[in-house]
Design an enzyme around this catalytic site. Structure first.
Site, PDB file in Angstrom:
ATOM      1  CD  GLU A 181       2.241   3.496   2.238  1.00  0.00           C
ATOM      2  OE1 GLU A 181       2.711   4.603   1.932  1.00  0.00           O
ATOM      3  OE2 GLU A 181       2.552   2.442   1.666  1.00  0.00           O
ATOM      4  NE  ARG A 182      -0.609  -0.460   2.439  1.00  0.00           N
ATOM      5  CZ  ARG A 182      -1.165  -0.842   1.295  1.00  0.00           C
ATOM      6  NH1 ARG A 182      -2.455  -0.837   1.143  1.00  0.00           N
ATOM      7  NH2 ARG A 182      -0.425  -1.224   0.283  1.00  0.00           N
ATOM      8  CD  GLU A 305       6.680  -2.368  -1.004  1.00  0.00           C
ATOM      9  OE1 GLU A 305       6.384  -1.345  -0.374  1.00  0.00           O
ATOM     10  OE2 GLU A 305       6.044  -3.428  -0.942  1.00  0.00           O
ATOM     11  CG  ASP A 378       3.958  -6.913   3.516  1.00  0.00           C
ATOM     12  OD1 ASP A 378       4.227  -6.390   4.602  1.00  0.00           O
ATOM     13  OD2 ASP A 378       3.529  -6.275   2.537  1.00  0.00           O
ATOM     14  CD  GLU A 406      -0.509  -3.418   4.254  1.00  0.00           C
ATOM     15  OE1 GLU A 406       0.403  -3.129   5.056  1.00  0.00           O
ATOM     16  OE2 GLU A 406      -0.322  -3.553   3.031  1.00  0.00           O
TER      17      GLU A 406
HETATM   18  C1  BDP Z   1       3.566  -3.174   2.775  1.00  0.00           C
HETATM   19  C2  BDP Z   1       2.580  -2.090   2.598  1.00  0.00           C
HETATM   20  C3  BDP Z   1       3.163  -0.819   2.064  1.00  0.00           C
HETATM   21  C4  BDP Z   1       4.393  -0.458   2.852  1.00  0.00           C
HETATM   22  C5  BDP Z   1       5.358  -1.612   2.864  1.00  0.00           C
HETATM   23  C6  BDP Z   1       6.548  -1.377   3.776  1.00  0.00           C
HETATM   24  O1  BDP Z   1       1.567  -2.563   1.733  1.00  0.00           O
HETATM   25  O2  BDP Z   1       2.189   0.173   2.115  1.00  0.00           O
HETATM   26  O3  BDP Z   1       5.014   0.668   2.349  1.00  0.00           O
HETATM   27  O4  BDP Z   1       4.736  -2.755   3.361  1.00  0.00           O
HETATM   28  O5  BDP Z   1       6.530  -1.922   4.866  1.00  0.00           O
HETATM   29  O6  BDP Z   1       2.995  -4.072   3.669  1.00  0.00           O
HETATM   30  O7  BDP Z   1       7.479  -0.700   3.418  1.00  0.00           O
END
Ligand code: BDP
Length: 714
Positions: A181-182, A305, A378, A406
């Site tokens: 992821e990222r 999320e 973020d 990211e």
């Molecule tokens: C965001 C990202 C996502 C992550 C989330 C996290 O877009 O992919 O899962 O943070 O840190 O920046 O949990």
């Protein structure tokens, strides 16, 4: 390639055949290229390595020293007993070391701290590298190797170093299917499908690279954790990795899914107050420790999320963290509980972590530490520090940085992140009066009895050069160095990294260093100057989409929520007349941020909705200022291209060419950013782009059509 460079290239093939072919970046900052003989002459008295303890870690240390020496001078150091010309390595228990250092000093050595000292005794010369722990000695050896390359401290070494943080940890956002992821450097390093039986040689290389910069912990899997990771099938794979990492001083941690008891344990729920759930965690933790006796602990993203968490059962984050902490406590394990939550109704997203966690201060077990992203939203190119730092008095807090880019152009943009990391760490929260920096709150200076840790989301993948962009390696390096000592300057770290990674020639070092040191501000300028934030394309976050509107999407996933452009101005009013996020900061910061005339201009649009014609400190309007910033970002990247082209003679063709190509992409993207943001904001400002800056290249309508095919949720 120019003709004369081609000739040099062919000629050098004969001179350095090995080193040339290896220049794919895989050797990171551990290249150990030959050092000038005048420099090595200073160390000619070093011939042996004396080591009298049996230990895998000390064997690694001795081997590293020997390999480095062979690279520097062509001669390996041989292992021998204590004699003239020896580098003496060991712990405070070593007989050799005891014979060379005063007892009180050895007793004073604690934990992973180390000492490097030139000692003369009985007419003999020794270089002593000692620590209370074997891994401390390994760190000392890497430090010594670094000093030799920096040509520093020869002859009269007297160095004591201690890490600022106890836990210096990378967070891998690696999924079990090996996507990251990222992640922008290929697939995950962890080859789950062939573990535990086949061990990729890169596992050791990874551990070695981390040890060389003092990183002592790693979370192997994504915070969006699959419950599967805790099944026996995966735990034996995790154990295999932990076994490889152990001699390098690296402890393994896992990100866990809060619903694991239900998902893989067959329980009816995962309610933290359900005794069956507590029992399940206790047993699971016991199983983990039976495989991995030095297991570090859990990292948890809960009720964030869409992930499950204690609030699903009407419980608090403290209830959730404590149930895991109780299970880990008998083994010395730790819970890193993330504060990245934003589900509190209509509140400004930037306020939510604080609102959720401050009322819980004092309710967490001692082995819980709250992991807080550096900024309140973020990982943006620039954010103020999160107001949670310093707001929890009784609960240990740790920073989470993002090394993976990211929001910073993925692995296409050259951005050196030490200035960003330091900006947060050096920020004064005023929580305990002036001087209460984020660093001092988290490193134990102001909370002496508390757990200390610092983390960052890794940018490492399967790519030959590990990080996708050769310069992205510098961010891994910088995180490790700052986690060890946040007082190091960004410049010092860049200097070390450039000299070890590319060249010691000042004709190379100086311009490249200046490029690195300004690069973060440059990206802020062409992406989001003056405190603008989150105007990224939806989902993948690569390019600009300030206009983005996705029907049905959460408002706080959309750029408009953040930039609030309208006919009157631009920016998010977080003052007392707006969301009042400023009130979460201690005095005098709350007042400073609240006051448009005192708010730092680089955060102006973060805290204020500012009229287009507002007069900035330089006398220009906000709109004009914005235009000049975007333009300056573009011009800077073009400068970097020129700098880079000029240094071609000093480095290998492959890395030169790869960085050159990436700079082209970055220059293209910077123009894209500038045009997209200025043309879009201009539809509100209705003011001309100042006539002395470059005209837009694109049509807004065309830019709006760009849709990159990258899968990501928000
Ligand atoms: C965001 C990202 C996502 C992550 C989330 C996290 O877009 O992919 O899962 O943070 O840190 O920046 O949990």
């Amino acid at each position: 390639m120019k003709q004369n460079n081609l000739a040099i290239f062919i000629f050098s093939l004969f001179l350095f055949p090995l080193s040339l072919f290896a220049e794919d970046g895989s050797r990171l900052w551990l290249r150990y290229e030959p050092l000038p003989s005048v420099q090595m002459e200073k160390y000619k008295y070093l011939i042996y390595i004396a080591k009298d303890e049996k230990s895998a870690t000390l064997d690694i240390a001795a081997n590293e020293l020997s390999v480095a020496w062979e690279g520097f001078s062509g001669k390996r150091l041989s292992l021998a007993s204590l004699q003239n010309g020896a580098v003496v390595i060991g712990t405070s228990k070593s007989k050799n070391i005891k014979a060379l250092l005063p007892k009180e000093e050895l007793e004073a050595l604690k934990g992973e701290s180390f000492l490097i000292r030139s000692v003369k005794k009985g007419g003999n010369n020794y270089t002593v590298i000692a620590s209370a722990k074997e891994v401390g000695t390994l760190y000392g050896v890497f430090h010594f190797i670094r000093l030799v390359q920096m040509d520093e401290g020869f002859g009269h070494l007297d160095i004591k170093e201690a890490p600022k943080y106890a836990i210096r940890i990378l967070n891998h956002w690696d999924n079990l299917d090996r996507t990251v992821e990222r992640g922008y450097a290929g697939h995950s390093l962890w080859k789950w499908e062939e573990l535990p039986n086949t061990l990729s040689p890169r596992y050791k290389e990874y551990a070695r690279a981390n040890a060389s910069i003092g990183i002592n912990a790693t979370v192997l899997n994504n915070v969006n954790a699959s419950p599967e990771i805790l099944t026996e099938n995966y735990l034996v794979k995790v154990k295999a990795l932990a076994d490889v990492f152990r001699p390098y001083g690296i402890k393994v941690y896992l990100a866990v899914n809060f619903s694991s008891p239900k998902e893989i344990g067959g329980l009816s729920d995962s309610d933290p107050l359900n005794p069956e759930v507590a029992k399940w965690w206790k047993n699971k933790v016991k199983e983990v420790y039976s495989l991995i006796p030095d297991f570090g602990g859990f990292l948890v993203k809960a009720n964030s999320e869409g992930l499950p968490g204690p609030q699903d059962y009407g419980r608090t984050h403290a209830d959730g963290a404590n149930i895991l902490a109780d299970a880990l406590n008998p083994y010395g394990g730790v819970v890193m509980w993330r504060a990245f939550v934003y589900s509190t109704g209509d509140e400004d997203r930037a306020k939510q972590a604080y609102l959720e966690f401050v009322p819980l201060d004092g309710q967490f077990r001692d082995n819980v530490i709250i992991q807080i992203k550096n900024g309140p939203v973020d990982f943006q190119p620039r954010e103020p520090f999160s107001p949670l730092f310093g707001a929890l008095n009784k609960t240990p807090e740790m920073v989470e940085f993002q090394i993976t880019q990211e929001y910073l152009g993925f692995s296409n943009h050259l951005v050196y992140l030490a200035p960003l990391f330091k900006e947060t760490l050096d920020s004064d929260t005023y929580s305990n009066g002036s001087g209460s920096t984020v660093a001092k709150i988290t490193d134990g200076t102001l909370r002496p009895d508390k757990l200390t840790a610092i983390s960052a989301v890794a940018n490492i993948g399967e790519d030959a050069n590990w990080c996708g962009h050769h310069f992205a390696q510098a961010n891994w390096y910088a995180f490790g160095r700052l986690a060890w000592n946040h007082q190091l300057s960004a410049e010092r770290i860049a200097d070390e990294w450039i000299r070890m990674t590319f060249s010691r020639n000042n004709e190379f070092v100086d311009p490249v260093k200046s490029m690195m040191l300004t690069s973060r501000e440059t990206v802020v300028d062409y992406m989001m100057p003056l405190g603008i934030h989150h105007v990224f394309a939806f989902g993948h976050h690569y390019g600009p989409e300030p206009w983005c509107d996705v029907p049905g999407a959460r408002p706080d996933w959309l750029p408009k929520y953040y930039h609030k452009a309208d006919s009157t101005g631009l920016g998010f009013n977080r003052t007392s007349t707006g969301s009042n996020a400023v009130s979460q900061y201690f005095s005098p910061l709350n007042g400073i941020y609240n006051d448009i005339s005192r708010c730092p201009e680089n955060l102006l649009l973060w805290f204020h909705h500012v009229p287009w014609d507002y007069k900035m400190k330089d006398g220009k309007t906000m709109w004009d200022n914005l235009c000049y910033k975007y333009d300056s970002g573009v011009r800077q990247i073009r400068e970097y291209q020129k700098i880079w082209d000029r240094i071609e003679p000093y480095i290998d063709a492959r890395r030169f060419g790869e960085v050159q190509s990436k700079l082209k992409i970055q220059a293209h993207d910077a123009v894209w950013w500038k045009d997209a943001c200025l043309l879009y904001f201009q539809t509100f400002s209705k003011r001309p782009v100042p006539y002395d800056i470059e005209r837009p290249v694109y049509e807004l309508e065309d830019l709006k059509k760009i849709k990159l095919d990258m899968n990501h949720h928000n």
